[in-house]
Design an enzyme around this catalytic site. Structure first.
Site, short mmCIF file in Angstrom:
data_model
loop_
_atom_site.label_atom_id
_atom_site.label_comp_id
_atom_site.label_asym_id
_atom_site.label_seq_id
_atom_site.Cartn_x
_atom_site.Cartn_y
_atom_site.Cartn_z
N HIS A 81 0.84 -1.19 0.00
CA HIS A 81 0.00 0.00 0.00
C HIS A 81 0.88 1.24 0.00
O HIS A 81 2.08 1.18 -0.22
CB HIS A 81 -1.00 -0.03 1.15
CG HIS A 81 -0.37 -0.02 2.51
ND1 HIS A 81 -0.24 1.12 3.24
CD2 HIS A 81 0.17 -1.01 3.23
CE1 HIS A 81 0.36 0.83 4.38
NE2 HIS A 81 0.62 -0.45 4.40
N MET A 82 0.26 2.38 0.25
CA MET A 82 0.96 3.66 0.03
C MET A 82 2.28 3.77 0.79
O MET A 82 3.30 4.12 0.22
CB MET A 82 0.04 4.81 0.39
CG MET A 82 0.67 6.14 0.12
SD MET A 82 -0.33 7.16 -0.92
CE MET A 82 -1.41 7.96 0.20
#
Lengths: 87, 568
Positions: A15-16
């Site tokens: 994810h980010m």
């Protein structure tokens, strides 16, 4: 060119936050840094492509480095992925 | 009345301020002085980065680091070589900055939004947010300053972007209504963090209202009323007062011990499913972990997790909790939980079959790996082992002898663990309840699992609608069983907890208190509610109630009496 097969262990996958940290790490090297995953190759120096790869927890990937500092890059970056990428 | 997604609880009443999206159309131009255009682009990006950095810092201070990271992510995105790098290449080739920005952002937006993954679709809306923000800089458009709206404003907009949310000043915004977004969208997360009632995904709402219209929004039910009749308005004014009063009451329990009205301390733990949830438990003021379901390690995997992988997960939870108790339930599979790669045999009656501790003792290699990982993690906190689905004393002895064997192995390997680690059992079968006195001699603690206990005691499949009416923890048989389990534990001086849903049920809590329960383990979001209810009862009052209840014949009578006695 050097490469290493590994497994993504982050609970939420790429994810980010991990993608951001990983792209910063990869950018520090001169050599190209790519991840092969489910038939495609993704540029590790780009957070956008890393996230777009949609790599889930438990996925098997191959880290590929190609260029002058490939050995050190493979070492450092694979260690970073093993460590859970700051998650 | 409009229906939408209930995204942030509470009642909001106020005057509408519509946030109309700016016209962001532009004319694509061919550029000859590409150096100047690139300069213009870089200045826009720079202005965006500066503004976003300031907003992120402000959010970090006012709301929290998690929310700030959303905005910081926007900066990393625009600075990425595949974003601003590609955009500059297009400008070099003679495109104007607006075209370059739009083309690259739209490409990624398309890529992310088409993915069948919630988190990735969330990133798509981040990209759209970045695009709009930078485009406004390029076009010289100033936004409505949300930080300056009057107190009692209800914001109505198509989508609430993180950059808009960051301008919201606590007391001024009474509610938020949007046309898109879901429960897990950034707007929802931020609205909840700011404790502003929000209803999202109300189609066509922006065009259906005017500025200064009165809006009533119920963020708990997901309802919106525009210019409501007097009686509806009056009803919601009362409802809002009630909500605020209740919320203030719950907040007054943050950081407090869990005490009965006569000052007896009980423990209030949380049920979690992953190590990360431990953080949530702490945020919600949980005093420990009463149930850490270890299945996630096995279910979200394509093969058995190694000892090290498991150790990492258990250690993480133990470390997050500091010295607080973490009770890890060993692998509870079978029944309705299948793990494909284990290739377990299909059974006619899986709930009466080869599941949980039965499977584990039958597959000691799998079980020993898990127990060893838990033992190693016990060196990093206060960890306990809990055996699921116990039906005989032999099973407890079996697990304990494996634990002793593994301790010797760890001694030989020179690895650290808690030598006094406790091994307890779940009491969730009729047989375990009937022999609770015998089990209490073997186990270091009990934890009552009310979901399975109810199912096995009532012989009822709760998934079967024809018999689901029998599935209630308030059935006299289940109450007697719970009472017996708790009394056996009390008599043997071992702690007894409950980790089923009933532990947070306001009707059940006084009964559990009367029976002598030591530890309540609940979903993190219910910690304050449970603490509040426990604080309202003295043991004597609870015992008086439980005496009356246990003399009743039917579930219906019992529930009716408990509802009357309940203290809201």
């Amino acid at each position: 060119m050097v490469s290493k097969k590994m497994t993504i262990k982050n609970e939420q996958g790429m994810h980010m936050r991990p993608a951001s940290l990983l792209s910063q790490k990869a950018t520090a090297f001169t050599c190209s840094v790519k991840i092969n995953y489910s038939g495609n190759s993704y540029d590790c120096k780009s957070i956008m492509f890393l996230m777009a790869a949609c790599i889930k927890c438990g996925s098997d990937i191959e880290l590929v480095c190609d260029g002058p500092d490939e050995e050190k890059a493979l070492n450092d970056i694979s260690e970073f992925i093993e460590s859970g990428m700051g998650d | 009345m409009y229906k939408g997604i209930a995204a942030s609880r509470g009642i909001g009443i106020g005057s509408i301020c519509r946030i109309i999206e700016h016209d962001l159309t532009f004319e694509a131009r061919q550029i000859t002085d590409t150096a100047a255009e690139k300069q213009r682009f870089r200045e826009a990006v720079e202005a965006f980065v500066q503004e976003t950095t300031a907003m992120a810092a402000d959010i970090r201070k006012r709301i929290g680091p998690k929310e700030a990271e959303i905005l910081e992510g926007h900066i990393v995105m625009i600075m990425d070589p595949s974003m601003s790098g590609e955009m500059e290449k297009m400008i070099d080739a003679g495109q104007c900055a607006e075209t370059a920005l739009t083309a690259v952002c739209d490409m990624f937006y398309g890529m992310f939004s088409s993915m069948n993954d919630d988190m990735m679709r969330q990133r798509a809306s981040d990209i759209a947010d970045v695009k709009v923000s930078v485009l406004k800089k390029l076009l010289g458009i100033e936004d409505v300053d949300i930080s300056k709206v009057a107190p009692g404003t209800v914001l109505v907009c198509r989508d609430l972007t993180p950059s808009m949310t960051s301008q919201i000043v606590g007391g001024n915004v009474a509610g938020i209504i949007t046309e898109i977004g879901g429960k897990t969208s950034h707007s929802a997360i931020l609205a909840r963090a700011l404790e502003i009632p929000a209803v999202l995904s109300v189609p066509g709402i922006v065009d259906a209202v005017k500025d200064k219209d009165t809006a009533v929004i119920d963020g708990t039910e997901g309802e919106v009323y525009i210019n409501p009749e007097g009686d509806i308005l009056a009803r919601f004014v009362l409802k809002r007062e009630e909500f605020i009063r209740k919320q203030a009451e719950l907040n007054s329990f943050i950081g407090k011990e869990t005490l009965t009205a006569d000052g007896q301390k009980v423990e209030l733990f949380c049920n979690i499913g992953t190590p990360k949830d431990a953080r949530k438990a702490l945020e919600c003021d949980g005093e420990g972990i009463g149930l850490f379901r270890s299945e996630f390690l096995f279910m979200d995997n394509t093969r058995l997790p190694s000892e090290d992988e498991q150790y990492e997960a258990y250690r993480e939870a133990a470390q997050i909790m500091g010295g607080k108790t973490v009770i890890i339930r060993t692998l509870d599979i079978g029944g309705d939980k299948d793990i494909p790669y284990l290739k377990m045999q299909k059974e006619d009656n899986p709930f009466l079959g080869y599941r949980a501790v039965r499977y584990c003792l039958g597959n000691p290699d799998i079980y020993k790996t898990q127990l060893k990982a838990i033992l190693r993690a016990s060196a990093h906190g206060h960890v306990k082992i809990m055996i699921p689905l116990v039906t005989t004393v032999d099973e407890v002895r079996g697990v304990k002898s494996l634990v002793e064997e593994l301790k010797k192995e760890l001694d030989a390997e020179g690895k650290a663990y808690d030598k006094n680690i406790q091994v307890g059992c779940m009491i969730e079968t009729a047989s375990a309840s009937l022999i609770a006195d015998l089990l209490a001699k073997e186990a270091d603690f009990f934890s009552i699992g009310t979901n399975d206990l109810t199912q096995y005691t009532m012989s009822v499949d709760r998934g079967n609608p024809n018999v689901a009416y029998l599935y209630s923890a308030f059935q006299p048989a289940v109450l007697r069983s719970i009472k017996n389990i708790i009394e056996c534990a009390n008599k043997a001086h071992i702690p007894v907890g409950m980790c089923g849903e009933a532990a947070a049920d306001p009707l059940m809590i006084p009964l559990l208190m009367a029976f002598g329960l030591d530890e309540y383990s609940v979903n993190p979001v219910l910690v304050l509610t449970a603490r509040c209810i426990i604080s309202k009862w003295t043991r004597a009052e609870a015992c008086e109630l439980s005496d009356r209840i246990l003399a009743m014949d039917t579930e219906a009578e019992i529930v009716a009496a408990l509802k009357i006695a309940a203290k809201e």
